[in-house]
Write an enzyme that holds these catalytic residues in place. Structure first.
Site: not given
Ligand code: GAL
Ligand code: ZN
Length: 675
Positions: A156, A315
């Site tokens: 990110e 994700e």
């Molecule tokens: C994302 C990040 C992950 C984790 C997740 C939690 O933005 O890439 O590592 O922190 O959020 O929601």
């Protein structure tokens, strides 16, 4: 516009299903259980090593790869593909011991500390050097490991910090400006430094836009936003090029956050062209009762920066996140509904943060595929069932989403509009983008996003929700689009300034007067909470607006609505201009949802688009394969079953049943019909 390559993860035949896997937080005995349960859930790929720099390189130049060797071997033995990360988002403590100057500095002059993640000055040569070294080690060691399917560079980019105001960044900024402007004379002219006596006579005096007593130079701030994007992108490219060179054949990605609420500092149009496979992370705003609209918008934006090609959801969450003020749990069925909605809009799978819930650290209250409650939990059951469903959808890979219209979006314009001292704090580019997107979603139109300078000819309808900044090239592009028969809708406060935040000559909106057939004599923002009515010239129902109105003077455009009250009472509010064989609408107020719906309806009729009559909260998107097969995704966000009429009989893929003239989509459920 160039398009990214689209190789899917190497050797991954089914859709991607899995999540971030952080085995380094667990004793190795647990790994055996992990891979067994992954098998049970139908997991096909996991992301590993994202935060592991300190474990892989415990001191500069000394490496401990044994655990990662064993892990990758274990995954491979169980047929699970690895999305292997470069861990460059978390430099270890030893790195900062030697290089405290690589910690980023805020606009106010405070330096961040070690102890979290993402504390990086992207202009730091020491960081770049150390990041390249660990990337090279990983590429050499694992470039031909049979488990590795994809490189996951960094994590990110752009969050949690993007811009840095340290001296190293200042020097880098000056080099960047030197390339952009060549001479100080050019810089002074672009930045309008005649204003408030800001003229520069030596390059050394030029700095990042650090804290100033009152409004800073807007062109300087806008260039700093561009510079920041470029500086971060350069670091991505450095790692990508190393991986391409040392480990050829494995596609390279990095996880974007296209939701406008989640990362604001990157121009993803530029990033989309640099990755092999576009990937995105998306998190619901849990308290938003219609959070599925934000999901759909992020997915459409992601597909659009991928040039329409398939992409990958890297994700999202199985349930609650841990970083919002109130972390609402997902309702039963929401996990699958969210995942399939991303797939409907072009994702080739659904991955989560994370596989197994952490017992310690800042994210221990974040949901996971395998929650603290273990396998006797609703989340686990839903995870297993989603794995089985995705298993039935493998054949949709490579099919393309069919879209009806385009929304124009430009990160640079957003950056510019957000600067200080605009005519009203209530007029916000992101709010308008969300609102117009919702209007198209509610009209059951599938939209792509497009850059204002992109080729638009294939879209019968194009909407510009917020393009405060517009280049001459974009203005020409839109004129041509309309003259060639397109239907364009422009929302208020667009086409005002050029790329240096300098007002286009003459009356507003300088870039768009000609195509819209009007001028805006004066802005007329409203008081907080004040509303106005817009009366239809043809006697139809009135519309409502708040926050923003304008004094519009038509010059060729016909008037569709006039202000019934407010500061511009009696004056034109919504207009339509025939130019060439097309039409350009102008909406000079901040309309409410019903008003936007009305304009979408009118413009769609001009564009020859028939709006489908479908149940209100039924989301319907079509993906088409090269061989002519079509996949209709129907996601029902309502509490009652919905009936979707079908153009042709087909087969429902999740239940494996033939469907004749229509398909019933259960409340909260999803159906995927192949026909
Ligand atoms: C994302 C990040 C992950 C984790 C997740 C939690 O933005 O890439 O590592 O922190 O959020 O929601
Ligand atoms: Zn810096």
């Amino acid at each position: 516009m160039d398009h990214p390559r689209y190789p899917r993860p190497l050797g991954l035949a089914p859709l991607a299903y899995g999540g971030d896997y952080n085995p380094e937080q667990w004793p190795e005995e647990v790994w055996a259980e992990d891979v067994r349960l992954m098998g049970e859930a139908g997991v096909t790929m996991v992301s590993v090593g994202i935060f592991s720099w300190a474990l892989l390189e415990p001191e500069r130049g000394s490496y401990e790869f044994g655990w990662l060797d064993r892990l990758l071997d274990l995954l491979h033995a169980h047929g699970i593909r690895a999305d292997l990360a470069t861990p460059t988002v978390v430099p270890p403590a030893w790195f900062y011991r030697d290089h405290p100057e690589a910690l980023p500095v805020t606009r106010e002059g405070h330096r961040h500390s070690f102890g979290s993640r993402g504390a990086i000055c992207h202009s730091s040569p020491a960081y770049q050097h150390a990041a390249a070294a660990i990337t090279e080690q990983l590429a050499r060691r694992y470039g031909s490991h049979p488990a590795v399917a994809l490189w996951h560079v960094h994590n990110e980019y752009g969050v949690p910090v993007s811009d840095c105001y340290c001296d190293e960044s200042a020097a880098h900024f000056r080099r960047w400006l030197g390339e952009r402007y060549g001479t100080l004379k050019e810089l002074n002219s672009a930045w309008g430094t005649a204003f408030w006596g800001q003229r520069y006579t030596r390059w050394d005096d030029v700095r990042p836009p650090r804290l100033t007593p009152t409004a800073g130079n807007p062109a300087q701030q806008l260039d700093y936003a561009r510079f920041t994007n470029d500086a971060i992108l350069a670091n991505f490219k450095r790692e990508r090029d190393l991986l391409h060179r040392l480990a050829p054949g494995i596609p390279v990605t990095t996880n974007f956050m296209t939701a406008l609420s989640q990362c604001q500092s990157l121009d993803y149009w530029a990033w989309g062209r640099e990755v092999d496979l576009v990937a995105n992370d998306h998190y619901l705003v849990a308290e938003d009762p219609r959070s599925h609209l934000n999901l759909a918008m992020a997915a459409d934006l992601t597909r659009s920066v991928a040039g329409g090609r398939p992409w990958l959801l890297l994700e999202h969450s199985t349930g609650a996140v841990n970083w919002q003020p109130r972390n609402l749990a997902k309702r039963p069925g929401e996990l699958a509904r969210n995942s399939l909605a991303h797939v409907a809009r072009g994702s080739e799978g659904a991955m989560f943060f994370q596989w197994r819930a952490s017992r310690y650290g800042a994210e221990k209250f974040h949901s996971a595929m395998l929650p603290h409650a273990g396998t006797s939990s609703r989340i686990w059951r839903e995870v297993v069932s989603l794995g089985a469903e995705l298993g039935k959808l493998a054949e949709i890979r490579d099919s393309l989403v069919r879209s009806d219209a385009a929304l124009l979006w430009d990160w640079e314009s957003w950056w510019a509009q957000r600067l200080e001292w605009r005519p009203s704090v209530d007029l916000d580019a992101r709010e308008r983008a969300d609102a117009w997107y919702a209007a198209t979603w509610d009209a059951h139109l599938t939209v792509d996003f497009a850059h204002p300078e992109a080729e638009l000819g294939r879209y019968p309808l194009v909407v510009a929700p917020a393009l405060y900044l517009m280049t001459e090239a974009a203005a020409r592009n839109l004129r041509q689009y309309v003259e060639n028969g397109g239907t364009l809708v422009v929302s208020c406060f667009s086409g005002i300034v050029d790329e240096h935040d300098t007002v286009h000559p003459g009356p507003h909106p300088g870039a768009l007067r000609e195509v819209l057939g009007l001028a805006v004599e004066e802005f007329a923002p409203l008081r907080a909470g004040q509303e106005v009515a817009l009366a239809a010239v043809d006697g139809g129902p009135a519309l409502r607006a708040d926050a923003w109105t304008e004094y519009v003077v038509p010059d060729g455009a016909e008037v569709l609505y006039r202000y019934a009250d407010g500061p511009a009472a009696g004056q034109p509010a919504v207009t339509r201009h025939a130019a060439g064989t097309g039409h350009a609408y102008y909406v000079s107020a901040r309309l409410d949802a019903a008003g936007l719906a009305r304009i979408v309806e009118l413009a769609s009729a001009d564009a020859g688009l028939t709006l489908p009559r479908l149940p209100h909260d039924l989301e319907v998107v079509e993906r088409a394969a090269e061989d002519g097969r079509r996949y209709l995704f129907a996601v029902n966000h309502a509490d009652t079953d919905a009936v979707l009429p079908l153009a042709a009989p087909g087969t429902e893929l999740l239940t494996g049943t033939p469907v004749p003239g229509s398909v019933t989509v259960p409340a909260g459920g999803t159906r995927v019909v192949r026909y």
